[in-house]
Write a protein that holds these residues in place. Structure first.
Motif, PDB file in Angstrom:
ATOM      1  N   ILE A  56     100.141  11.156  27.347  1.00  6.88           N
ATOM      2  CA  ILE A  56     100.649  12.432  27.416  1.00  6.88           C
ATOM      3  C   ILE A  56      99.687  13.277  26.902  1.00  6.88           C
ATOM      4  CG2 ILE A  56     102.466  14.127  27.075  1.00  6.88           C
ATOM      5  CD1 ILE A  56     104.263  12.306  27.995  1.00  6.88           C
ATOM      6  N   ARG A  57      99.419  12.668  25.628  1.00  9.18           N
ATOM      7  CA  ARG A  57      98.264  13.569  24.736  1.00  9.18           C
ATOM      8  C   ARG A  57      97.019  13.775  25.456  1.00  9.18           C
ATOM      9  NH1 ARG A  57      98.629  14.245  19.247  1.00  9.18           N
ATOM     10  NH2 ARG A  57     100.039  12.608  19.237  1.00  9.18           N
ATOM     11  N   THR A  58      96.519  12.876  26.249  1.00 11.36           N
ATOM     12  CA  THR A  58      95.195  12.947  26.671  1.00 11.36           C
ATOM     13  C   THR A  58      95.251  14.065  27.936  1.00 11.36           C
ATOM     14  OG1 THR A  58      95.836  11.041  27.863  1.00 11.36           O
ATOM     15  CG2 THR A  58      94.088  10.760  26.054  1.00 11.36           C
ATOM     16  N   MET A  59      96.165  13.570  28.681  1.00 13.10           N
ATOM     17  CA  MET A  59      96.629  14.225  30.217  1.00 13.10           C
ATOM     18  C   MET A  59      96.690  15.863  29.729  1.00 13.10           C
ATOM     19  SD  MET A  59      99.342  13.255  33.163  1.00 13.10           S
ATOM     20  CE  MET A  59      99.600  11.975  32.143  1.00 13.10           C
ATOM     21  N   PHE A  60      97.807  16.316  28.871  1.00 13.96           N
ATOM     22  CA  PHE A  60      98.261  17.462  28.929  1.00 13.96           C
ATOM     23  C   PHE A  60      97.164  18.269  27.824  1.00 13.96           C
ATOM     24  CE2 PHE A  60     101.221  17.503  31.861  1.00 13.96           C
ATOM     25  CZ  PHE A  60     101.909  16.508  31.673  1.00 13.96           C
ATOM     26  N   SER A  61      96.007  17.479  27.457  1.00 13.17           N
ATOM     27  CA  SER A  61      95.171  18.276  26.293  1.00 13.17           C
ATOM     28  C   SER A  61      96.190  18.741  25.027  1.00 13.17           C
ATOM     29  CB  SER A  61      94.427  19.349  26.765  1.00 13.17           C
ATOM     30  OG  SER A  61      95.305  20.257  27.259  1.00 13.17           O
ATOM     31  N   PHE A  62      96.839  18.124  24.550  1.00 12.70           N
ATOM     32  CA  PHE A  62      97.553  18.299  23.217  1.00 12.70           C
ATOM     33  C   PHE A  62      96.443  18.727  22.114  1.00 12.70           C
ATOM     34  CE2 PHE A  62     102.158  17.555  23.117  1.00 12.70           C
ATOM     35  CZ  PHE A  62     102.472  17.970  24.467  1.00 12.70           C
TER      36      PHE A  62
ATOM     37  N   ILE B  75     103.901  22.415  29.835  1.00 13.52           N
ATOM     38  CA  ILE B  75     104.499  21.393  30.703  1.00 13.52           C
ATOM     39  C   ILE B  75     104.604  20.152  29.826  1.00 13.52           C
ATOM     40  CG2 ILE B  75     104.221  19.989  32.742  1.00 13.52           C
ATOM     41  CD1 ILE B  75     102.471  22.521  33.833  1.00 13.52           C
ATOM     42  N   GLY B  76     103.725  19.552  29.054  1.00 14.89           N
ATOM     43  CA  GLY B  76     103.745  18.223  28.391  1.00 14.89           C
ATOM     44  C   GLY B  76     104.882  18.344  27.160  1.00 14.89           C
ATOM     45  N   ILE B  77     105.149  19.755  26.662  1.00 15.42           N
ATOM     46  CA  ILE B  77     105.975  19.668  25.535  1.00 15.42           C
ATOM     47  C   ILE B  77     107.616  19.685  26.420  1.00 15.42           C
ATOM     48  CG2 ILE B  77     107.286  21.243  23.860  1.00 15.42           C
ATOM     49  CD1 ILE B  77     104.503  22.175  22.922  1.00 15.42           C
ATOM     50  N   ALA B  78     107.645  20.363  27.413  1.00 18.87           N
ATOM     51  CA  ALA B  78     108.888  20.366  28.092  1.00 18.87           C
ATOM     52  C   ALA B  78     109.239  18.828  28.601  1.00 18.87           C
ATOM     53  CB  ALA B  78     108.738  21.211  29.360  1.00 18.87           C
ATOM     54  N   TYR B  79     108.030  17.974  29.088  1.00 22.67           N
ATOM     55  CA  TYR B  79     108.487  16.808  29.436  1.00 22.67           C
ATOM     56  C   TYR B  79     108.992  15.756  28.418  1.00 22.67           C
ATOM     57  CZ  TYR B  79     108.131  12.048  31.114  1.00 22.67           C
ATOM     58  OH  TYR B  79     108.537  10.857  31.036  1.00 22.67           O
ATOM     59  N   ILE B  80     108.237  16.141  27.187  1.00 24.50           N
ATOM     60  CA  ILE B  80     108.482  15.023  26.296  1.00 24.50           C
ATOM     61  C   ILE B  80     109.777  15.420  25.598  1.00 24.50           C
ATOM     62  CG2 ILE B  80     108.044  14.370  23.914  1.00 24.50           C
ATOM     63  CD1 ILE B  80     105.146  14.408  24.583  1.00 24.50           C
ATOM     64  N   ALA B  81     110.238  16.761  25.483  1.00 24.58           N
ATOM     65  CA  ALA B  81     111.443  16.999  24.686  1.00 24.58           C
ATOM     66  C   ALA B  81     112.526  16.703  25.735  1.00 24.58           C
ATOM     67  CB  ALA B  81     111.415  18.752  24.804  1.00 24.58           C
ATOM     68  N   GLU B  82     112.205  16.753  27.107  1.00 20.74           N
ATOM     69  CA  GLU B  82     113.432  16.373  27.956  1.00 20.74           C
ATOM     70  C   GLU B  82     113.526  14.752  28.115  1.00 20.74           C
ATOM     71  OE1 GLU B  82     112.700  14.708  31.060  1.00 20.74           O
ATOM     72  OE2 GLU B  82     114.940  14.700  31.806  1.00 20.74           O
ATOM     73  N   PHE B  83     112.491  14.051  27.720  1.00 18.23           N
ATOM     74  CA  PHE B  83     112.519  12.628  27.851  1.00 18.23           C
ATOM     75  C   PHE B  83     113.402  12.280  26.634  1.00 18.23           C
ATOM     76  CE2 PHE B  83     110.902   8.423  28.825  1.00 18.23           C
ATOM     77  CZ  PHE B  83     110.830   7.810  27.695  1.00 18.23           C
TER      78      PHE B  83
END
Lengths: 62, 128
Positions: A56-62, B75-83
């Motif tokens: 997820i970190r690499t994909m959503f460029s955290f 979008i990433g934060i929303a997904y991880i939080a929901e997970f």
């Protein structure tokens, strides 16, 4: 995919071991086997979660 | 069809959890976690292709890249939080789940702040 089956195998093995140990009167050892099984499963799943978070970190460029 | 593989794995994992829950309730949580992460990793390949496409179009159409990056982060934060929240709800800890969702919302608001300020500046500049 095999991770799920491995966890299932460990779970059933620990369950059976527990029953056998309880029947033979060794409650504390059965407690230890439960803990051991739990820790092994925990380590395996933690690696999987680490892989998920790095993806997820690499994909959503955290 | 890939969807068949997804659904198959989900059902197999659920069946295993039902078996395990009767014997060892504490292991059910770990099988859920493993199945959840595995299903996401399977779908991640296609998702990254879509994200790259989105990024290319944004660069080509001249949109500032910070907006797209912020959007993807949200979008990433929303997904991880929901997970995390769903896993906690499964385990019966709905209090912790709501705290995780609250943290996710706070972080998303913090990330959205710069975009809002830039929009407000734009509006103020346009106003006579």
């Amino acid at each position: 995919m095999d991770l799920i089956f491995r966890i299932a195998a460990i779970g059933i093995l620990v369950a059976v071991l527990n029953i056998v140990l309880n029947k033979s009167g060794k409650e504390e050892i059965s407690m230890l086997t439960t803990l051991a099984g739990l820790i092994i499963v925990l380590l395996m799943v933690l690696q999987e979660i680490n892989r998920l978070f790095s993806t997820i970190r690499t994909m959503f460029s955290f | 069809m890939d969807i068949l593989r997804f659904v198959g794995i989900g059902i197999v994992a659920t069946a295993i959890i039902v078996v395990l829950k009767s014997q060892k309730p504490e292991l059910g949580l770990w099988v859920t976690l493993a199945a959840g992460t595995f299903l996401f990793l399977m779908g991640a390949g296609r998702l990254s292709a879509v994200i790259d496409l989105l990024r290319n179009y944004a660069d080509r159409s001249g949109i500032d890249s910070t907006y797209v990056t912020t959007l993807l982060k949200i979008i990433g934060i929303a997904y991880i939080a929901e997970f995390g929240a769903e896993i906690c709800k499964d385990a019966g800890e709905s209090a912790i789940a709501s705290k995780i969702e609250l943290a996710g919302k706070v972080m998303i608001i913090v990330l959205a702040m710069p975009i809002m300020t830039s929009i407000l500046d734009l509006v103020i500049r346009i106003m006579p």
